[in-house]
Design a protein around this motif. Structure first.
Motif, mmCIF file in Angstrom:
data_model
loop_
_atom_site.group_PDB
_atom_site.id
_atom_site.type_symbol
_atom_site.label_atom_id
_atom_site.label_comp_id
_atom_site.label_asym_id
_atom_site.label_seq_id
_atom_site.Cartn_x
_atom_site.Cartn_y
_atom_site.Cartn_z
ATOM 1 N N PRO A 134 0.796 -1.230 0.000
ATOM 2 C CA PRO A 134 0.000 0.000 0.000
ATOM 3 C C PRO A 134 0.837 1.293 0.000
ATOM 4 O O PRO A 134 0.370 2.324 0.498
ATOM 5 N N LEU A 135 2.068 1.272 -0.496
ATOM 6 C CA LEU A 135 2.958 2.413 -0.656
ATOM 7 C C LEU A 135 3.565 2.908 0.652
ATOM 8 O O LEU A 135 4.666 3.468 0.665
ATOM 9 N N VAL A 136 2.870 2.740 1.761
ATOM 10 C CA VAL A 136 3.380 3.119 3.089
ATOM 11 C C VAL A 136 3.400 1.876 3.968
ATOM 12 O O VAL A 136 2.390 1.181 4.095
ATOM 13 N N GLY A 137 4.571 1.579 4.558
ATOM 14 C CA GLY A 137 4.704 0.367 5.375
ATOM 15 C C GLY A 137 4.033 0.448 6.723
ATOM 16 O O GLY A 137 3.613 -0.571 7.270
ATOM 17 N N GLY A 138 3.920 1.655 7.282
ATOM 18 C CA GLY A 138 3.308 1.786 8.593
ATOM 19 C C GLY A 138 3.185 3.236 9.007
ATOM 20 O O GLY A 138 3.530 4.161 8.255
ATOM 21 N N VAL A 139 2.680 3.448 10.223
ATOM 22 C CA VAL A 139 2.449 4.784 10.761
ATOM 23 C C VAL A 139 2.973 4.828 12.188
ATOM 24 O O VAL A 139 2.735 3.906 12.970
ATOM 25 N N HIS A 140 3.714 5.892 12.532
ATOM 26 C CA HIS A 140 4.101 6.165 13.908
ATOM 27 C C HIS A 140 3.290 7.359 14.403
ATOM 28 O O HIS A 140 3.215 8.390 13.715
ATOM 29 N N VAL A 141 2.687 7.245 15.571
ATOM 30 C CA VAL A 141 1.843 8.299 16.114
ATOM 31 C C VAL A 141 2.356 8.686 17.497
ATOM 32 O O VAL A 141 2.663 7.813 18.318
ATOM 33 N N LEU A 142 2.456 10.000 17.755
ATOM 34 C CA LEU A 142 2.924 10.467 19.067
ATOM 35 C C LEU A 142 2.422 11.881 19.316
ATOM 36 O O LEU A 142 2.143 12.638 18.378
ATOM 37 N N PHE A 143 2.286 12.233 20.586
ATOM 38 C CA PHE A 143 2.072 13.616 20.986
ATOM 39 C C PHE A 143 3.435 14.263 21.194
ATOM 40 O O PHE A 143 4.321 13.670 21.821
ATOM 41 N N LEU A 144 3.597 15.490 20.703
ATOM 42 C CA LEU A 144 4.874 16.168 20.851
ATOM 43 C C LEU A 144 5.126 16.573 22.300
ATOM 44 O O LEU A 144 6.277 16.645 22.738
ATOM 45 N N GLU A 145 4.080 16.837 23.041
ATOM 46 C CA GLU A 145 4.156 17.105 24.469
ATOM 47 C C GLU A 145 2.955 16.442 25.141
ATOM 48 O O GLU A 145 1.992 16.069 24.467
ATOM 49 N N SER A 146 3.013 16.290 26.443
ATOM 50 C CA SER A 146 1.894 15.657 27.150
ATOM 51 C C SER A 146 0.606 16.395 26.824
ATOM 52 O O SER A 146 0.519 17.613 26.995
ATOM 53 N N PRO A 147 -0.416 15.697 26.343
ATOM 54 C CA PRO A 147 -1.664 16.364 25.969
ATOM 55 C C PRO A 147 -2.427 16.837 27.202
ATOM 56 O O PRO A 147 -2.207 16.359 28.312
ATOM 57 N N HIS A 148 -3.302 17.790 26.983
ATOM 58 C CA HIS A 148 -4.220 18.225 28.037
ATOM 59 C C HIS A 148 -5.321 17.172 28.169
ATOM 60 O O HIS A 148 -6.011 16.866 27.200
ATOM 61 N N VAL A 149 -5.477 16.627 29.362
ATOM 62 C CA VAL A 149 -6.435 15.543 29.575
ATOM 63 C C VAL A 149 -7.286 15.869 30.797
ATOM 64 O O VAL A 149 -6.775 16.290 31.840
ATOM 65 N N SER A 150 -8.588 15.701 30.676
ATOM 66 C CA SER A 150 -9.478 15.798 31.831
ATOM 67 C C SER A 150 -10.595 14.779 31.672
ATOM 68 O O SER A 150 -10.889 14.336 30.566
ATOM 69 N N TYR A 151 -11.196 14.388 32.774
ATOM 70 C CA TYR A 151 -12.295 13.437 32.740
ATOM 71 C C TYR A 151 -13.001 13.460 34.080
ATOM 72 O O TYR A 151 -12.550 14.098 35.044
#
Length: 524
Positions: free
Chosen positions: A169-186
């Motif tokens: 499929p032309l691309v072997g894979g994907v790397h995903v990351l946040f550049l800094e700790s995301p803002h999270v609330s719950y």
């Protein structure tokens, strides 16, 4: 079809972010946070410098209901075991997801930026991600039930498409990351006032928040393989692009924060350097507005680090009785450091007094042992006797598998170089456990150091087999690496048991200025 595979991969990773790592506030660092790092989130965040992604939000909105089955499977098979192990450290047992409802509101991507760098053989994309959804999670731990709702996550998300291949499929894979700790609330809910138990709320929150950082906050990244015929070790643990050596030299004319009868106006300054998830803090200098720290720190860098990444510096006045006072803030982009040597006083923000002296050097990584002596001599010349030692090389170890164990306990692999130690995840009972994890170490001197790899029985936390590799033997290997080698285990699991490893050594080598100019010319 190719686009659909990529969209599916992106959607899957967004689902993983949204439902695996809730938290009720911004991750609290062990070091002070400047007041601008607020946990309050606007109802809508826009980034005018980024290109619009409304077309993708329409696609994501239509795909969202179809992600329910995948997310449930992901939570049960991948996230649940990790959280169960993390909570067991706090004597909380039997963690499980009872129900995961994605709700009707999908994540949003408010902007996108694609970096144009064909020579990298990868595509680097930054997106501004936010999720203010209506998903609900029901879980239980130690026979106590609780729920999680009103989940909010926002941050700068990086997607790296690599490797680029010459067939579908032309691309072997994907790397995903946040550049800094995301803002999270719950919001946490529990029956019978479950969270009134002392410390339980903070324990669960801490365990959940730690998982998102270990999963995908820089330098950690989440790899999603698309093509089946790519090198798994190279995809999951690629060789770094280089090392940045940062030297916090000094500051001058800082604001005077401490006043007393005996002290006519000084401060007790220290500096914090932040790169993604990593923090480095200098020592505290007493009673001065002109501290001379002379502190060095080295960071291993991936190939995409120079795009949109910054090193943040903050200086504080230490106070024993109250919160530390903010003095100044500044930053330096990796683009400025890449292939360059920096020695500068950085401009400051949010202060009327003071400046910070920084030195920075980029080192490429060489697969030739010829540059080692030069690097050792350079280290010796700049070594600061009271600070941590500098490094001359990078060691990359891929732990593939263990074969022919005599029995079948839960096991993990522990790696160490001197006092630096890392470990794989636990593999449940198996005669041939498969680990497939990579690790990176900074090495002071490959001529004298060794890599120790132990296969550890989880139940009793004791090593049952060991392999020792003198790093000077790797210096004699072609391109300083061994791949797919079966090492015989020594110890209780000796005999026929073997450990399969890839070991790669790379020597730091300062880039010559002329070479950097050539690279820049070629990229144009």
């Amino acid at each position: 079809m190719v686009c659909s595979r990529l969209l599916h991969a992106l959607c899957c990773c967004f689902c993983r972010i949204t439902d695996s790592v809730p938290g009720d506030e911004l991750k609290q660092s062990k070091v002070p946070r400047h007041p601008r790092h607020s946990t309050n989130h606007p109802q809508k965040v826009t980034f005018p410098t980024m290109e619009s992604m409304e077309w993708f939000n329409i696609i994501l909105r239509q795909l969202w209901p179809n992600s329910q089955h995948y997310v449930n499977h992901l939570c049960k098979t991948t996230i649940e075991p990790v959280l169960r192990s993390a909570l067991e450290e706090y004597r909380l047992t039997s963690f499980s997801f009872d129900e995961v409802d994605l709700g009707q509101i999908p994540p949003r991507l408010n902007g996108i930026k694609v970096y144009d760098e064909p020579s990298l053989r990868e595509i680097v994309v930054d997106v501004d991600f936010e999720y203010f959804g209506d998903s609900k999670i029901k879980a239980s731990v130690s026979e106590l039930s609780f729920g999680i709702d009103e989940i909010k996550i926002s941050g700068r998300l990086r997607v790296v498409l690599k490797p680029l291949i010459g067939h579908y499929p032309l691309v072997g894979g994907v790397h995903v990351l946040f550049l800094e700790s995301p803002h999270v609330s719950y919001n946490l809910t529990g029956s019978a006032n479950v969270f009134d138990l002392p410390g339980l709320r903070s324990i669960i929150r801490r365990a959940l928040e730690e998982q998102i950082e270990q999963l995908m906050v820089m330098p950690n990244r989440l790899p999603i393989q698309i093509a089946n015929d790519i090198d798994v070790a190279e995809f999951n643990c690629p060789i770094p692009a280089g090392v940045v050596r940062l030297h916090i030299v000094e500051a001058e004319n800082l604001t005077q924060k401490d006043f007393s009868i005996l002290n006519k106006g000084k401060s007790d300054p220290y500096c914090i350097m932040r790169i993604g998830l990593q923090n480095f803090r200098t020592e505290i200098f007493k009673n001065t507005t002109n501290p001379k720290w002379d502190a060095c720190k080295e960071y291993v860098c991936s190939s995409d680090v120079r795009f949109g990444n910054e090193i943040h510096f903050e200086v504080y006045d230490h106070d024993r009785m109250t919160d530390d006072d903010f003095l100044l803030m500044t930053s330096l982009s990796f683009q400025e450091i890449w292939k360059n040597e920096i020695d500068t006083w950085l401009p400051l923000t949010e202060t009327d007094s003071g400046r910070l002296h920084i030195k920075a050097t980029w080192y490429d990584l060489s697969d030739s042992a010829d540059s080692l002596q030069t690097q050792l001599e350079e280290m010796s010349a700049i070594q600061l006797p009271t600070k941590k030692p500098l490094h001359s090389a990078v060691l990359v170890v891929w732990v593939d598998s263990v074969r022919n164990l005599n029995d079948h306990p839960g096991t993990y692999v522990r790696l160490s170089v001197d006092d630096l130690e890392q470990a794989t995840k636990v593999s449940e009972r198996a005669n041939d456990p498969l680990f497939r994890q990579g690790f990176v170490f900074l090495v002071r001197n490959p001529w004298t150091q060794k890599l120790v790899v132990e296969v550890v029985e989880q139940k009793h936390s004791r090593p049952r087999g060991k392999v020792e590799v003198d790093l000077n033997t790797i210096l004699n290997e072609p391109k300083l690496e061994v791949r797919g080698k079966e090492f015989a285990l020594e110890g209780d699991w000796g005999g026929t048991a073997t450990l399969r490893l890839n070991i790669t050594l790379r020597i730091l080598k300062k880039t010559v200025a002329e070479d950097a100019d050539c690279v820049a010319a070629e990229s144009e």
